[in-house]
Write a protein that holds these residues in place. Structure first.
Motif, PDB file in Angstrom:
ATOM      1  N   GLY A   1       1.034   3.628   2.217  1.00 21.02           N
ATOM      2  CA  GLY A   1       1.643   3.820   3.533  1.00 21.02           C
ATOM      3  C   GLY A   1       2.831   2.903   3.749  1.00 21.02           C
ATOM      4  O   GLY A   1       3.860   3.310   4.291  1.00 21.02           O
ATOM      5  N   GLN A   2       2.685   1.677   3.278  1.00 20.61           N
ATOM      6  CA  GLN A   2       3.796   0.720   3.416  1.00 20.61           C
ATOM      7  C   GLN A   2       4.980   1.137   2.550  1.00 20.61           C
ATOM      8  O   GLN A   2       6.140   1.023   2.971  1.00 20.61           O
ATOM      9  CB  GLN A   2       3.317  -0.680   3.045  1.00 20.61           C
TER      10      GLN A   2
ATOM     11  N   SER B   1       0.852  -1.193   0.000  1.00 21.42           N
ATOM     12  CA  SER B   1       0.000   0.000   0.000  1.00 21.42           C
ATOM     13  C   SER B   1       0.892   1.249   0.000  1.00 21.42           C
ATOM     14  O   SER B   1       2.099   1.165   0.228  1.00 21.42           O
ATOM     15  CB  SER B   1      -0.870  -0.003   1.246  1.00 21.42           C
TER      16      SER B   1
HETATM   17  P1  ADP Z   1      -1.576   1.043   5.254  1.00 20.76           P
HETATM   18  O1  ADP Z   1      -2.598   1.861   5.937  1.00 20.76           O
HETATM   19  O2  ADP Z   1      -0.885   0.044   6.123  1.00 20.76           O
HETATM   20  O3  ADP Z   1      -0.594   1.822   4.465  1.00 20.76           O
HETATM   21  P2  ADP Z   1      -3.751   0.220   3.487  1.00 20.76           P
HETATM   22  O4  ADP Z   1      -4.833   0.319   4.522  1.00 20.76           O
HETATM   23  O5  ADP Z   1      -3.698   1.211   2.411  1.00 20.76           O
HETATM   24  O6  ADP Z   1      -2.320   0.102   4.198  1.00 20.76           O
HETATM   25  O7  ADP Z   1      -3.781  -1.235   2.844  1.00 20.76           O
HETATM   26  C1  ADP Z   1      -4.101  -2.394   3.626  1.00 20.76           C
HETATM   27  C2  ADP Z   1      -3.543  -3.654   2.959  1.00 20.76           C
HETATM   28  O8  ADP Z   1      -3.933  -3.736   1.592  1.00 20.76           O
HETATM   29  C3  ADP Z   1      -2.039  -3.687   3.016  1.00 20.76           C
HETATM   30  O9  ADP Z   1      -1.624  -4.715   3.861  1.00 20.76           O
HETATM   31  C4  ADP Z   1      -1.577  -3.930   1.592  1.00 20.76           C
HETATM   32  O10 ADP Z   1      -0.782  -5.087   1.530  1.00 20.76           O
HETATM   33  C5  ADP Z   1      -2.823  -4.073   0.770  1.00 20.76           C
HETATM   34  N1  ADP Z   1      -2.757  -3.162  -0.376  1.00 20.76           N
HETATM   35  C6  ADP Z   1      -3.104  -1.844  -0.385  1.00 20.76           C
HETATM   36  N2  ADP Z   1      -2.917  -1.300  -1.595  1.00 20.76           N
HETATM   37  C7  ADP Z   1      -2.442  -2.275  -2.392  1.00 20.76           C
HETATM   38  C8  ADP Z   1      -2.071  -2.343  -3.754  1.00 20.76           C
HETATM   39  N3  ADP Z   1      -2.122  -1.274  -4.562  1.00 20.76           N
HETATM   40  N4  ADP Z   1      -1.614  -3.517  -4.223  1.00 20.76           N
HETATM   41  C9  ADP Z   1      -1.554  -4.579  -3.431  1.00 20.76           C
HETATM   42  N5  ADP Z   1      -1.902  -4.591  -2.144  1.00 20.76           N
HETATM   43  C10 ADP Z   1      -2.354  -3.463  -1.616  1.00 20.76           C
END
Ligand code: ADP
Ligand code: ADP
Length: 232
Positions: free
Chosen positions: A144-145, A142
């Motif tokens: 944030g990650q 994501s």
């Molecule tokens: P965070 O708040 O931790 O940054 P999000 O709430 O945006 O993450 O996303 C939650 C989960 O969805 C994450 O664990 C991530 O692995 C998955 N995810 C989010 N966006 C994507 C993406 N574009 N492609 C693949 N996985 C995603």
């Protein structure tokens, strides 16, 4: 920690000259989380890029820890840049490399030995809470990650300063808060001085102890956040 003295930046190209910063001065103390806020095009990004000399100021001086970076030769500059980490709005990760390899990259450039680099990467993954994503690729994360990976990479060589250029602008409000909380932890626990470029007052209110307001290439106000936001 960082002293910017009467910086002017003029971009020159075929279209002519453009004044992006005019006689800007700023003092950032050790331990500050210093916000630089302004509208798009005000000159914020230019200012932060003049701190690590990604852009050369046309006039003026920049000091890091008492040393004038604008007077340094290439060798010394390369070393000093290691004490300045930077993160960006679009993360700037290496898409063909895993999370671990992204974080290890600056350690390889600094010629840190393999074992120490491995330990450092493990430490950084824990710091940003991504141990379970060590072998993932940026496309699997994501926003944030991805920014957490970028933060870990920026901190790899123990910089004294972290420069953040619209680091939360691509993130939703909840993710923004989690990244700001991480930056605050890094500031408090590791003693890293942080400069945050943003167009969002909310970001400044949440995390910055001091703020400078930049308008059309000039700093029009600066001081304690609690005093400055009164005027908005
Ligand atoms: P965070 O708040 O931790 O940054 P999000 O709430 O945006 O993450 O996303 C939650 C989960 O969805 C994450 O664990 C991530 O692995 C998955 N995810 C989010 N966006 C994507 C993406 N574009 N492609 C693949 N996985 C995603
Ligand atoms: P901000 O970060 O506040 O949006 P920037 O520092 O990116 O502002 O840009 C300030 C001004 O300088 C803008 O008008 C922009 O178009 C101009 N500018 C930025 N980079 C260049 C460049 N390389 N060449 C010419 N003009 C530029």
């Amino acid at each position: 920690m960082i002293k910017i003295e009467n910086i002017t930046k003029i971009y020159s190209n075929q279209a002519g000259d453009f004044l992006a910063l005019e006689n800007v001065s700023l003092n950032v103390d050790k331990g500050d989380i210093y916000g630089v806020i302004g509208l798009s095009g005000a000159g914020k990004s230019t200012l932060v890029r003049c701190i690590n000399l990604l852009e050369r100021p046309t006039e003026g001086k920049v000091y890091i820890d008492g040393e004038e970076i604008t007077a340094m030769g290439e060798d010394q500059l390369r070393k000093t840049r290691q004490s300045l980490g930077m993160i960006f709005q679009d993360f700037n990760l290496l898409m063909q490399r895993s999370v671990t390899d992204n974080i290890r990259f600056p350690l390889e450039i600094a010629k840190v030995n393999k074992k120490d680099a491995e330990n450092r990467v493990a430490e950084l993954l824990e710091l940003v809470g991504l141990q379970d994503k060590a072998n993932s690729y940026p496309a699997q994360l994501s926003g944030g990650q991805k920014q957490r990976v970028a933060i870990a990479r920026a901190l790899a060589n123990h910089p004294k300063v972290l420069l953040c250029d619209e680091a939360t602008s691509a993130l939703d409000p909840v993710t923004t808060l989690s990244i700001l909380k991480l930056l605050k932890d890094i500031n408090e626990k590791l003693g890293v001085t942080i400069i945050i470029i943003t167009h969002e007052m909310k970001v400044v209110e949440t995390i910055c102890n001091k703020v400078a307001v930049i308008e059309s290439a000039k700093i029009v106000k600066d001081g304690w956040t609690k005093d400055i936001i009164h005027h908005f």
